[in-house]
Design a protein around this motif. Structure first.
Motif, PDB file in Angstrom:
ATOM      1  N   SER A 317       0.827  -1.204   0.000  1.00 47.66           N
ATOM      2  CA  SER A 317       0.000   0.000   0.000  1.00 47.66           C
ATOM      3  C   SER A 317       0.865   1.259   0.000  1.00 47.66           C
ATOM      4  CB  SER A 317      -0.913   0.001   1.231  1.00 47.66           C
ATOM      5  OG  SER A 317      -1.709   1.161   1.263  1.00 47.66           O
ATOM      6  N   ILE A 318       1.953   1.221   0.779  1.00 53.51           N
ATOM      7  CA  ILE A 318       2.870   2.361   0.825  1.00 53.51           C
ATOM      8  C   ILE A 318       3.529   2.571  -0.532  1.00 53.51           C
ATOM      9  CG2 ILE A 318       5.054   3.193   1.804  1.00 53.51           C
ATOM     10  CD1 ILE A 318       4.210   1.816   4.436  1.00 53.51           C
ATOM     11  N   ILE A 319       3.981   1.474  -1.150  1.00 50.98           N
ATOM     12  CA  ILE A 319       4.621   1.570  -2.475  1.00 50.98           C
ATOM     13  C   ILE A 319       3.621   2.091  -3.504  1.00 50.98           C
ATOM     14  CG2 ILE A 319       5.684   0.273  -4.356  1.00 50.98           C
ATOM     15  CD1 ILE A 319       6.769  -1.679  -2.228  1.00 50.98           C
ATOM     16  N   PHE A 320       2.410   1.538  -3.497  1.00 50.39           N
ATOM     17  CA  PHE A 320       1.376   1.960  -4.439  1.00 50.39           C
ATOM     18  C   PHE A 320       1.113   3.468  -4.318  1.00 50.39           C
ATOM     19  CE2 PHE A 320      -3.054   3.132  -5.045  1.00 50.39           C
ATOM     20  CZ  PHE A 320      -3.296   2.721  -6.341  1.00 50.39           C
ATOM     21  N   THR A 321       0.909   3.939  -3.090  1.00 51.82           N
ATOM     22  CA  THR A 321       0.616   5.358  -2.867  1.00 51.82           C
ATOM     23  C   THR A 321       1.784   6.234  -3.301  1.00 51.82           C
ATOM     24  OG1 THR A 321      -0.794   4.762  -0.990  1.00 51.82           O
ATOM     25  CG2 THR A 321      -0.081   7.058  -1.141  1.00 51.82           C
ATOM     26  N   GLY A 322       3.012   5.775  -3.002  1.00 56.11           N
ATOM     27  CA  GLY A 322       4.199   6.538  -3.400  1.00 56.11           C
ATOM     28  C   GLY A 322       4.332   6.635  -4.906  1.00 56.11           C
ATOM     29  N   VAL A 323       4.109   5.524  -5.600  1.00 56.76           N
ATOM     30  CA  VAL A 323       4.190   5.508  -7.066  1.00 56.76           C
ATOM     31  C   VAL A 323       3.082   6.377  -7.661  1.00 56.76           C
ATOM     32  CG1 VAL A 323       3.928   4.063  -9.120  1.00 56.76           C
ATOM     33  CG2 VAL A 323       5.334   3.270  -7.203  1.00 56.76           C
ATOM     34  N   LEU A 324       1.884   6.251  -7.122  1.00 58.99           N
ATOM     35  CA  LEU A 324       0.730   7.005  -7.625  1.00 58.99           C
ATOM     36  C   LEU A 324       0.963   8.510  -7.570  1.00 58.99           C
ATOM     37  CD1 LEU A 324      -2.244   6.921  -8.624  1.00 58.99           C
ATOM     38  CD2 LEU A 324      -2.935   7.008  -6.213  1.00 58.99           C
TER      39      LEU A 324
END
Length: 338
Positions: A317-324
């Motif tokens: 979730s952290i990676i997804f939000t950071g990439v987004l």
């Protein structure tokens, strides 16, 4: 971490369950795949990597909502249903412990929504109960549709509202009551490893609370937020109330939590965030459950699997939000385990 020689007995009751979970270990993402996600230059690239994982079934929803929330909630419900159907009746408290943070968060959200007369459903994490279900039970004073231990906790929270008008203090009292209840039910599992896991949670919560108090220069007595029953006695932690933050950090470096406090302190000073505390805390718990790998089938092994699953979901979730949102890759990496 000082290693304790835990005597973890195998339990034939969990033989089939642990065999099933063993086959499911292929679900966990390899380091190189997480690295590829971290290096993603946009959502499309992240999703391409995700297509080859167990989470591929959520891709349509992720693309439509541009959110990872559905993945987490769905996987949490899968875990809850699995544990509900696989654990011994006397071991259901392990599931409550696994979702300790989410259950406490939900209680706080419901109570805050009543006090402020606001709809805070967007903040609620629907795992076992619905937002309306808990709120309606609290407002009507009728808890028969809510199973324990949540029913008792919700009733205590409502009673607390009648005598504690300061929301900050109410929240702290609720947290203390909640942790005492969870510790009591956890001890009934007769698993020293799982009970000690909760005691470590209490220690780390106390450390973060003290650090936050001193970092923000809060004028709040330690007695309000320090919890009992950790490995570091409340009396010992109370002695830091009049000491400097630097002194507290140096003393904590002598404990099992040295890695957490050192990295967390650095990140808080350089980035103004507690995220490194959380990352190091997750790694601490995974390492703590390492003795389970030498066993075949038991409650501890089942618990470890879903603890690992929860941490993986959190990191994704952290990676997804950071990439987004195009967050700098180094900042994302500081928050997740690779």
């Amino acid at each position: 971490m000082i290693r304790i020689d835990y005597d973890i007995s195998d339990d034939s009751y969990y033989l089939f369950t642990c065999a099933e979970l063993k086959t499911r270990e292929v679900e966990f993402l390899e380091e190189n795949r997480i690295e590829m996600m971290l290096r993603s230059e946009g959502l499309d690239e992240f999703i391409r990597v995700l297509r080859d994982t167990v989470y591929s079934r959520y891709i349509n929803d992720i693309e439509r909502s541009r959110s990872f929330e559905k993945v987490i909630l769905s996987e949490y419900k899968v875990a809850v249903n699995f544990l509900g159907g696989s654990l011994k009746p006397g071991h259901q408290a392990a599931g409550d412990l696994l979702f300790l943070e989410e259950n406490l968060h939900n209680l706080k959200v419901v109570i805050k929504s009543i006090i402020m007369d606001m709809d805070l459903e967007r903040l609620f994490i629907p795992i076992l109960h619905s937002y309306d279900g808990l709120k309606n039970a609290a407002m009507a004073g009728n808890y028969k549709e809510i199973e324990p231990p949540v029913s008792g906790l919700l009733q205590f929270a409502v009673e607390l509202m009648g005598r504690q008008k300061n929301y900050r203090f109410l929240e702290l009292e609720l947290e203390k009551f909640y942790l005492r209840k969870v510790l009591s039910s956890t001890r009934n599992l007769n698993s020293r490893l799982i009970t000690d896991y909760l005691r470590h949670i209490i220690d780390i919560l106390n450390i973060k609370n003290i650090y936050r108090n001193k970092h923000l220069a809060e004028d709040l007595s330690f007695d309000y937020f320090l919890h009992e029953n950790g490995f570091l006695p409340k009396e010992f932690m109370s002695k830091f109330e009049g000491e400097s933050l630097d002194f507290f950090v140096k003393e904590m470096e002598r404990t099992d939590y040295a890695d957490i406090i050192i990295k967390g302190a650095y990140a808080l000073h350089s980035e103004g965030t507690f995220s490194s505390f959380e990352k190091s805390e997750g790694l601490f718990y995974l390492d703590f459950f390492d003795p389970v790998k030498y066993t075949v089938s038991n409650l501890e092994k089942v618990f470890q699997f879903f603890l690992r699953k929860k941490l993986e979901l959190k990191y994704l979730s952290i990676i997804f939000t950071g990439v987004l949102y195009g967050v700098d890759k180094s900042k994302i990496r500081n928050k997740v385990k690779v």
